[in-house]
Design a protein around this motif. Structure first.
Motif, PDB file in Angstrom:
ATOM      1  N   CYS A  49       0.745  -1.215   0.001  1.00  0.00           N
ATOM      2  CA  CYS A  49      -0.092   0.063  -0.042  1.00  0.00           C
ATOM      3  C   CYS A  49       0.644   1.178   0.005  1.00  0.00           C
ATOM      4  O   CYS A  49       0.113   2.477  -0.225  1.00  0.00           O
ATOM      5  CB  CYS A  49      -0.906  -0.039   1.244  1.00  0.00           C
ATOM      6  SG  CYS A  49      -2.174  -1.249   1.428  1.00  0.00           S
ATOM      7  N   ALA A  50       1.896   1.262   0.605  1.00  0.00           N
ATOM      8  CA  ALA A  50       3.070   2.310   0.423  1.00  0.00           C
ATOM      9  C   ALA A  50       2.443   3.605   1.169  1.00  0.00           C
ATOM     10  O   ALA A  50       2.520   4.660   0.706  1.00  0.00           O
ATOM     11  CB  ALA A  50       3.462   2.791  -0.865  1.00  0.00           C
ATOM     12  N   PRO A  51       1.709   3.566   2.307  1.00  0.00           N
ATOM     13  CA  PRO A  51       1.310   4.494   3.190  1.00  0.00           C
ATOM     14  C   PRO A  51       2.607   5.364   3.622  1.00  0.00           C
ATOM     15  O   PRO A  51       3.655   5.249   3.605  1.00  0.00           O
ATOM     16  CB  PRO A  51       0.785   3.970   4.264  1.00  0.00           C
ATOM     17  CG  PRO A  51       1.488   2.745   4.575  1.00  0.00           C
ATOM     18  CD  PRO A  51       1.957   2.083   3.215  1.00  0.00           C
ATOM     19  N   LEU A  72      10.935  -0.032   8.086  1.00  0.00           N
ATOM     20  CA  LEU A  72      10.080   0.892   7.201  1.00  0.00           C
ATOM     21  C   LEU A  72      11.013   1.528   6.257  1.00  0.00           C
ATOM     22  O   LEU A  72      12.151   2.084   6.434  1.00  0.00           O
ATOM     23  CB  LEU A  72       9.330   1.606   7.783  1.00  0.00           C
ATOM     24  CG  LEU A  72       8.248   1.004   8.819  1.00  0.00           C
ATOM     25  CD1 LEU A  72       7.482   2.026   9.469  1.00  0.00           C
ATOM     26  CD2 LEU A  72       7.306   0.203   8.135  1.00  0.00           C
ATOM     27  N   PRO A  73      10.566   1.761   5.048  1.00  0.00           N
ATOM     28  CA  PRO A  73      11.135   2.836   3.906  1.00  0.00           C
ATOM     29  C   PRO A  73      11.393   4.163   4.700  1.00  0.00           C
ATOM     30  O   PRO A  73      10.891   4.816   5.431  1.00  0.00           O
ATOM     31  CB  PRO A  73      10.008   3.141   2.822  1.00  0.00           C
ATOM     32  CG  PRO A  73       9.198   1.749   2.835  1.00  0.00           C
ATOM     33  CD  PRO A  73       9.026   1.718   4.428  1.00  0.00           C
ATOM     34  N   SER A 124       9.559  17.937   4.612  1.00  0.00           N
ATOM     35  CA  SER A 124      10.537  17.187   5.494  1.00  0.00           C
ATOM     36  C   SER A 124      10.289  15.865   5.953  1.00  0.00           C
ATOM     37  O   SER A 124      10.163  15.475   6.986  1.00  0.00           O
ATOM     38  CB  SER A 124      10.578  18.293   6.929  1.00  0.00           C
ATOM     39  OG  SER A 124      11.464  17.685   7.843  1.00  0.00           O
ATOM     40  N   LEU A 125      10.361  14.961   4.920  1.00  0.00           N
ATOM     41  CA  LEU A 125      10.004  13.471   5.059  1.00  0.00           C
ATOM     42  C   LEU A 125      11.293  12.742   5.823  1.00  0.00           C
ATOM     43  O   LEU A 125      10.846  11.694   6.421  1.00  0.00           O
ATOM     44  CB  LEU A 125       9.737  12.891   3.644  1.00  0.00           C
ATOM     45  CG  LEU A 125       8.390  13.604   3.143  1.00  0.00           C
ATOM     46  CD1 LEU A 125       8.104  12.885   1.773  1.00  0.00           C
ATOM     47  CD2 LEU A 125       7.177  13.199   4.114  1.00  0.00           C
ATOM     48  N   PRO A 126      12.324  13.075   5.613  1.00  0.00           N
ATOM     49  CA  PRO A 126      13.584  11.967   6.227  1.00  0.00           C
ATOM     50  C   PRO A 126      13.438  12.203   7.723  1.00  0.00           C
ATOM     51  O   PRO A 126      12.918  13.289   8.368  1.00  0.00           O
ATOM     52  CB  PRO A 126      14.926  12.719   5.761  1.00  0.00           C
ATOM     53  CG  PRO A 126      14.377  13.268   4.619  1.00  0.00           C
ATOM     54  CD  PRO A 126      13.160  13.863   4.768  1.00  0.00           C
ATOM     55  N   ARG A 127      13.519  11.094   8.159  1.00  0.00           N
ATOM     56  CA  ARG A 127      13.256  10.925   9.751  1.00  0.00           C
ATOM     57  C   ARG A 127      14.591  11.674  10.476  1.00  0.00           C
ATOM     58  O   ARG A 127      15.522  11.585   9.879  1.00  0.00           O
ATOM     59  CB  ARG A 127      13.113   9.492  10.085  1.00  0.00           C
ATOM     60  CG  ARG A 127      11.853   8.984   9.961  1.00  0.00           C
ATOM     61  CD  ARG A 127      11.730   7.283  10.480  1.00  0.00           C
ATOM     62  NE  ARG A 127      12.065   6.702   9.325  1.00  0.00           N
ATOM     63  CZ  ARG A 127      12.244   5.399   9.259  1.00  0.00           C
ATOM     64  NH1 ARG A 127      12.139   4.623  10.526  1.00  0.00           N
ATOM     65  NH2 ARG A 127      12.677   4.621   8.127  1.00  0.00           N
ATOM     66  N   GLN A 128      14.210  12.097  11.492  1.00  0.00           N
ATOM     67  CA  GLN A 128      15.440  12.957  12.137  1.00  0.00           C
ATOM     68  C   GLN A 128      16.622  12.252  12.730  1.00  0.00           C
ATOM     69  O   GLN A 128      17.779  12.718  12.710  1.00  0.00           O
ATOM     70  CB  GLN A 128      14.819  13.716  13.472  1.00  0.00           C
ATOM     71  CG  GLN A 128      13.540  14.695  13.182  1.00  0.00           C
ATOM     72  CD  GLN A 128      13.048  14.910  14.633  1.00  0.00           C
ATOM     73  OE1 GLN A 128      13.042  14.170  15.613  1.00  0.00           O
ATOM     74  NE2 GLN A 128      12.195  15.881  14.432  1.00  0.00           N
TER      75      GLN A 128
END
Length: 252
Positions: A49-51, A72-73, A124-128
């Motif tokens: 589903c690629a949420p 997770l991606p 700002s999608l990349p995780r911190q």
């Protein structure tokens, strides 16, 4: 901007459904495209589903929420949802968008939603921080094991009870009865397993079938057989300890 999509993962169906309902009320535009009761199932659904967002319970059988998050991606936003408020909260907040404590309140969830929306606007999608590094750090440290919330009830209804409200626990075959000042609940956990998860400074085992909140013990009177009749502050019944636990009430 397209509608945001999410997956909700929790091994308790009623808690999972509760969060989905609350998300629907607080963020109608969010499309929950998948739900899962285990980390393994969730990982498969994420591939299908690629949420964009994952709401993850921490403590699940098999793959934990933290282990799942590490798989997770890189572009997915992670919100941890847990009944545990131990030292890990601060660490998780550095790695994820947010960390919600059960039972989730609407006002607190709204703050999380606003944070997610702001990150979407700024792309700002990349995780911190890298969650794999956090997982290694987490596994190297002793985990606090004291319960703060109890999931009680039957298949048709689940109630979350704060341990702060518990007067005592009583073993009932394979289950444990939970007594607050005004109600009785049923917990699908043995009293021996429960004892290992409670704070020993706050809860005393006084019988093989009884655990009492120390703050609820008003007095204890010894009988000729070495047992103690325990008077409670918030309930009328008296509990009886066994001689094996007499040291609880013996002055040094």
């Amino acid at each position: 901007m397209s509608a945001p999509t999410a997956i909700v993962v929790d091994d308790e169906p009623h808690l999972r459904d509760y969060l989905i309902r609350l998300l629907g009320e607080c963020w109608p535009q969010l499309d929950v495209v998948a739900t899962a009761g285990s980390g393994t199932q969730a990982l498969q659904l994420v591939g299908e589903c690629a949420p964009e967002i994952a709401f993850l319970d921490i403590k699940m059988p098999g793959m934990s929420g933290l282990e799942l998050a590490a798989e997770l991606p890189a572009g997915m936003e992670v919100v941890f949802v847990s009944a545990w408020d131990d030292y890990a909260v601060a660490a998780f907040e550095q790695a994820a968008v947010d960390y919600l404590l059960k039972p989730v309140e609407a006002a607190r969830l709204q703050a999380t939603i606003e944070r997610l929306q702001a990150r979407r606007r700024s792309q700002s999608l990349p995780r911190q921080r890298d969650l794999r590094a956090l997982l290694e750090q987490f596994s190297e440290q002793p985990q606090a094991s004291h319960l703060h919330w109890l999931r009680t009830g039957s298949r048709d209804e689940v109630a979350l009870v704060s341990v702060d409200d518990v007067v005592y626990f009583k073993a009932d075959q394979k289950y444990t009865s939970v007594f607050t000042a005004t109600r009785e609940y049923l917990l699908r956990t043995s009293i021996s397993e429960l004892e290992q998860q409670l704070d020993p400074a706050r809860f005393w085992r006084v019988h093989r079938s009884l655990i009492v909140a120390v703050a609820e013990i008003q007095s204890a009177r010894k009988d000729l057989r070495g047992r103690y009749a325990i008077t409670l502050r918030s309930r009328r019944e008296r509990l009886r300890s066994s001689p094996a636990y007499k040291d609880r009430f013996t002055q040094s």
